[in-house]
Enzyme design. Structure first.
Site, mmCIF file in Angstrom:
data_model
loop_
_atom_site.group_PDB
_atom_site.id
_atom_site.type_symbol
_atom_site.label_atom_id
_atom_site.label_comp_id
_atom_site.label_asym_id
_atom_site.label_seq_id
_atom_site.Cartn_x
_atom_site.Cartn_y
_atom_site.Cartn_z
ATOM 1 N N GLN A 177 -2.798 -8.497 -5.420
ATOM 2 C CA GLN A 177 -2.351 -9.839 -5.787
ATOM 3 C C GLN A 177 -3.384 -10.554 -6.651
ATOM 4 O O GLN A 177 -3.022 -11.219 -7.635
ATOM 5 C CB GLN A 177 -2.043 -10.644 -4.524
ATOM 6 C CG GLN A 177 -0.813 -10.140 -3.782
ATOM 7 C CD GLN A 177 -0.488 -10.968 -2.560
ATOM 8 O OE1 GLN A 177 -1.186 -11.919 -2.221
ATOM 9 N NE2 GLN A 177 0.587 -10.597 -1.877
ATOM 10 N N ASP A 328 0.525 -2.898 4.200
ATOM 11 C CA ASP A 328 1.623 -3.564 4.902
ATOM 12 C C ASP A 328 2.283 -2.669 5.949
ATOM 13 O O ASP A 328 3.083 -3.148 6.752
ATOM 14 C CB ASP A 328 2.677 -4.033 3.902
ATOM 15 C CG ASP A 328 2.240 -5.261 3.122
ATOM 16 O OD1 ASP A 328 1.474 -6.065 3.683
ATOM 17 O OD2 ASP A 328 2.648 -5.408 1.962
ATOM 18 N N LYS A 355 -2.973 -11.833 6.841
ATOM 19 C CA LYS A 355 -1.594 -11.682 6.357
ATOM 20 C C LYS A 355 -0.747 -12.820 6.937
ATOM 21 O O LYS A 355 -1.279 -13.859 7.336
ATOM 22 C CB LYS A 355 -1.058 -10.299 6.751
ATOM 23 C CG LYS A 355 -1.683 -9.160 5.941
ATOM 24 C CD LYS A 355 -1.142 -9.170 4.525
ATOM 25 C CE LYS A 355 -1.537 -7.946 3.734
ATOM 26 N NZ LYS A 355 -0.921 -7.946 2.385
#
Length: 447
Positions: A177, A328, A355
């Site tokens: 990101q 993830d 997260k």
């Protein structure tokens, strides 16, 4: 978006039989976000099929509409996007509501940093606790200015700048990101923006930027780091994009089919980008029968159908170097490890602490509640498996998901491998990434 104002929707998950047949999971979330953003910056009409229509991606679509792009969903599910060109985004009239989507927020902060406009980002309670400082730091170097809540959290107002200053930025932590935010800021920045990535992370941004016509190069330096250079003031060309199935969504069904006796399930059209498919490699190391069928390339991304059969798993020590390619998927890997023979050790997972929830602490508590043997370390979990014996289940106590969609779905899979079922305290957050999850699960189990 999580909906804390509406009542929670708890549900008990328990296996009613093996998982069989063929299913198709929704489109890849990372690629869906980026396809909307880059289509909105191309001049002309892009067409996207297979877009993930979860709330996170719809938040990105709403934000791009608010800044001038025309985005419409056709009756057949195809999305058509008329872009405004790099540098052509307009001042949004109201705050941009990102719901629960950290990806939307961080990538859009980058996209807007090199535009001369002001935008305020807001989100739900979960997103508003997540740190944005790691994106603010490099974008501030490029000239953008930020005013946020204490600790760099939402609500956050950003004043972009044009022309922005091209920078060379070495990522202090592995984060796709942050990398993507800097590259997206570089699109409307004169000169060359450089990101140095010591540890490789998912490369969807690089693949898609090239596909849209941006001038982008990737080299490996003498220390083994990836050096990504993007030439700014790009002219992006509209594209036709087919979004592959999301490997993070497929992961839940892969683990369920491995754990539930008698299962033989085909999951169609799964994206197997090597920067994303680490979980499948780890599960194969543990003894999982996961076969790639009809492997092919779709829009520069490798894709295959996965045939998964019930398997006896053995615990392993997971190489920390693989963490970025499956960050993830660790919550559902923890579930698989809880049913394996022997010990599974995971380390290097500090990222999981920040997260949608603290996923290390949340999964430690949830798995312990349903009968797994789990030890929490600072940067991971150590799990002593049951050697294939079902977990006891929740004993009517609901596991706490902390409004985190991946905790909810991971513990639903634990329920399928339990004697008495697992109750998830709230299934609403699942819609952020996988709105068809419960219907696909019912179909695979023939209920």
């Amino acid at each position: 978006m999580s909906h804390p104002s509406s009542p929670a929707i708890p549900r008990q998950f328990i296996a009613t039989g093996p998982l069989t047949g063929r299913i198709r999971v929704p489109g890849d979330k990372s690629i869906s976000h980026r396809s909307l953003m880059l289509s909105a910056l191309a001049v002309g009409e892009s067409r996207v099929t297979g877009l993930l229509e979860g709330e996170d991606v719809l938040a990105t679509a709403a934000a791009m509409r608010a800044m001038g792009a025309q985005i419409e969903r056709q009756a057949d599910g195809e999305w058509r996007i008329h872009g405004v060109g790099v540098g052509g985004l307009m001042q949004p009239r109201t705050a941009l509501d990102m719901g629960n989507s950290g990806t939307s927020t961080r990538l859009l902060m980058g996209l807007l940093a090199s535009h001369a406009l002001t935008a305020t980002f807001i989100g739900d309670a979960s997103l508003s606790r997540r740190p944005m400082g790691r994106v603010i730091e490099p974008l501030s170097r490029m000239g953008a200015d930020f005013t946020g809540a204490p600790g760099g959290t939402l609500p956050l107002t950003m004043r972009g700048i044009a022309p922005a200053v091209p920078i060379e930025y070495r990522l202090p932590v592995a984060s796709a990101q942050v990398k993507s935010a800097v590259l997206l800021a570089g699109l409307n920045t004169p000169g060359v923006t450089t990101v140095i990535e010591p540890v490789p992370t998912r490369d969807h941004s690089e693949r898609m930027l090239r596909g849209f016509g941006a001038e982008l190069t990737v080299e490996i330096d003498e220390a083994g780091a990836r050096v990504i250079r993007l030439t700014g003031e790009a002219e992006l060309r509209p594209q036709t994009i087919v979004v592959p199935g999301d490997p993070s969504s497929a992961a839940f069904f892969v683990v369920a089919a491995l754990l539930v006796p008698g299962s033989d399930l085909v999951i169609e059209n799964v994206g197997l980008n090597p920067t994303r498919a680490g979980l499948f490699d780890v599960l194969r190391q543990m003894g999982g029968a996961i076969e790639e069928v009809n492997r092919r390339d779709v829009g520069g991304e490798p894709v295959a159908d996965l045939r998964v059969r019930h398997s006896a798993l053995t615990g392993i020590e997971v190489d920390p170097a693989i963490a970025p390619s499956m960050i993830d998927e660790f919550p559902v890997l923890f579930v698989a490890a809880a049913l394996a023979k022997g010990r599974t050790v995971t380390r290097g997972l500090d990222e999981l602490r920040v997260k949608e929830s603290d996923r290390i602490a949340a999964m430690h508590a949830a798995l312990t509640l349903v009968g797994a043997r789990v030890t929490e370390a600072e940067d991971g979990l150590i799990i002593d498996g049951s050697d294939g014996e079902p977990l006891s289940g929740g004993n009517n106590a609901a596991v706490s998901t902390h409004l985190d969609h991946r905790i909810a779905m991971s513990m639903a899979m634990a329920g399928l491998a339990s004697r008495h079922g697992v109750t998830v305290d709230d299934t609403r957050p699942i819609a952020t990434s996988f709105p068809t999850f419960e219907a696909l699960l019912a179909g695979a189990m023939g209920t």
